[in-house]
Motif scaffolding. Structure first.
Motif, PDB file in Angstrom:
ATOM      1  N   GLY A 197       0.798  -1.213   0.000  1.00 42.73           N
ATOM      2  CA  GLY A 197       0.000   0.000   0.000  1.00 42.73           C
ATOM      3  C   GLY A 197       0.833   1.266   0.000  1.00 42.73           C
ATOM      4  O   GLY A 197       2.063   1.235   0.055  1.00 42.73           O
ATOM      5  N   ASP A 198       0.136   2.384  -0.054  1.00 43.89           N
ATOM      6  CA  ASP A 198       0.748   3.702  -0.132  1.00 43.89           C
ATOM      7  C   ASP A 198       1.047   4.212   1.273  1.00 43.89           C
ATOM      8  O   ASP A 198       0.137   4.304   2.107  1.00 43.89           O
ATOM      9  CB  ASP A 198      -0.224   4.652  -0.842  1.00 43.89           C
TER      10      ASP A 198
ATOM     11  N   ASN B 103      -1.315   6.552   3.127  1.00 46.48           N
ATOM     12  CA  ASN B 103      -2.629   6.114   3.607  1.00 46.48           C
ATOM     13  C   ASN B 103      -2.590   5.732   5.084  1.00 46.48           C
ATOM     14  O   ASN B 103      -1.518   5.513   5.645  1.00 46.48           O
ATOM     15  CB  ASN B 103      -3.117   4.938   2.763  1.00 46.48           C
ATOM     16  N   PRO B 104      -3.754   5.639   5.731  1.00 46.34           N
ATOM     17  CA  PRO B 104      -3.798   5.258   7.150  1.00 46.34           C
ATOM     18  C   PRO B 104      -3.110   3.908   7.381  1.00 46.34           C
ATOM     19  O   PRO B 104      -3.353   2.947   6.639  1.00 46.34           O
ATOM     20  CB  PRO B 104      -5.300   5.181   7.454  1.00 46.34           C
TER      21      PRO B 104
ATOM     22  N   ARG C  22      -5.567  -1.416  -0.568  1.00 42.24           N
ATOM     23  CA  ARG C  22      -6.115  -0.469  -1.544  1.00 42.24           C
ATOM     24  C   ARG C  22      -6.163   0.942  -0.964  1.00 42.24           C
ATOM     25  O   ARG C  22      -5.999   1.923  -1.702  1.00 42.24           O
ATOM     26  CB  ARG C  22      -7.512  -0.913  -1.981  1.00 42.24           C
ATOM     27  N   ASP C  23      -6.407   1.050   0.348  1.00 43.40           N
ATOM     28  CA  ASP C  23      -6.528   2.380   0.938  1.00 43.40           C
ATOM     29  C   ASP C  23      -5.893   2.469   2.322  1.00 43.40           C
ATOM     30  O   ASP C  23      -6.222   3.328   3.125  1.00 43.40           O
ATOM     31  CB  ASP C  23      -8.000   2.809   1.008  1.00 43.40           C
ATOM     32  N   HIS C  24      -4.969   1.530   2.623  1.00 38.52           N
ATOM     33  CA  HIS C  24      -4.188   1.573   3.850  1.00 38.52           C
ATOM     34  C   HIS C  24      -2.717   1.308   3.516  1.00 38.52           C
ATOM     35  O   HIS C  24      -2.406   0.690   2.498  1.00 38.52           O
ATOM     36  CB  HIS C  24      -4.650   0.516   4.870  1.00 38.52           C
TER      37      HIS C  24
END
Length: 293
Positions: free
Chosen positions: A22-23, A26-27, A51-53
């Protein structure tokens, strides 16, 4: 975007293999596996969460190719919690959501109690709350009977027995008693490779040997720990507990009265045995996504 296994030296003196996905913007989520697994516990969960963490999933000390310091005393829960905080420090994570299964969940409970300033939210997957686990080992005959394997794992002669029968037979005779083999058939060589690393089996079993939990024998009435009859500090973080209801090792008493010790509790019961993250990964993902809102 990253998605690879990195070898990370941390300030506690150990080096951990860590799956990073992940990025980093992100959280952050840190995922802790239990016995007798590795970061691959989460192999079907990480892609969705990443995808979003920003996801970190270490092989904890003693497991796979992470460091295996000698001595039972190197595997006390405080040292393992310290590894977690050191890993977060390495990546500059001031706060994070912590997710733990089995022994990874036990570490997560302790970390949440000791470091509420660092752990913002908590997800537990089939891992007993420390107070309830110890209490039920005295008061619930069903849980006491189900936990006698802990005494067997603490036996210093166990490694000699495993060496005699071979890792494959040990896998078939122990681990498979709690699993649906069809779901992990392709993983057996991975497990045997990880368990076969020098010192790995002793290091993994040392988690049990270093634990202070008292496991009375069936029919035994040892002295009751005094703290069981006093107040116990609450877990203050928002907490999601995902529980596979077909768990043969951790009985339903582990989730009875849990809200008394976890005031901000969401309990999600799912169709799985003990090894929920790979038996029913979609249920784990769905529960986390619903809880996150």
């Amino acid at each position: 975007m990253t998605d690879d296994l990195q070898r990370i030296p941390v300030s506690t003196g150990v080096t951990l293999d860590v799956q990073v996905a992940g990025d980093p913007a992100n959280p952050p989520l840190i995922l802790l596996h239990g016995f007798p697994e590795s970061h691959r516990t989460w192999r079907d969960v990480i892609p969705d969460l990443a995808r979003d963490h920003f996801v970190l999933a270490p092989d904890q000390r003693g497991y796979a190719r992470s460091s295996k310091p000698a001595g039972v005393e190197e595997y006390t829960p405080d040292k393992i919690v310290a590894d977690l905080i050191a890993l977060a420090d390495h990546f500059g994570l001031a706060t994070f959501t912590l997710v733990g299964h089995d022994w990874g969940g036990a570490v997560s409970w302790m970390a949440a109690l000791r470091h509420p300033d660092r752990i913002a939210r908590l997800v537990i997957v089939n891992a007993p709350h420390p107070f309830i686990m110890q209490k039920t080992l005295f008061d619930d005959p069903d849980q006491r009977a189900a936990s006698q394997y802990i005494t067997a794992f603490r036996n210093p002669d166990l490694e000699a027995h495993i060496a005699k029968i071979g890792l494959s037979s040990f896998f078939d005779g122990s681990f498979l008693q709690h699993t649906d083999f069809d779901k992990i058939a392709d993983e057996k060589p991975v497990y045997l490779d990880q368990w076969g690393q020098p010192g790995a089996m002793t290091a993994m079993l040392n988690w049990y040997r270093a634990s202070a939990i008292v496991v009375p024998a069936i029919g035994e009435t040892p002295e009751r720990p005094a703290y069981l009859d006093g107040p116990f500090p609450p877990v203050t973080q928002p907490t999601l507990v995902i529980w596979g209801m077909n768990d043969a090792a951790l009985r339903p008493s582990q989730i009875e009265g849990l809200g008394d010790y976890v005031p901000d509790l969401t309990l999600t019961k799912v169709d799985a045995g003990h090894f929920v993250p790979w038996e029913n990964p979609q249920a784990v993902i769905a529960a986390i996504r619903a809880w996150e809102g």
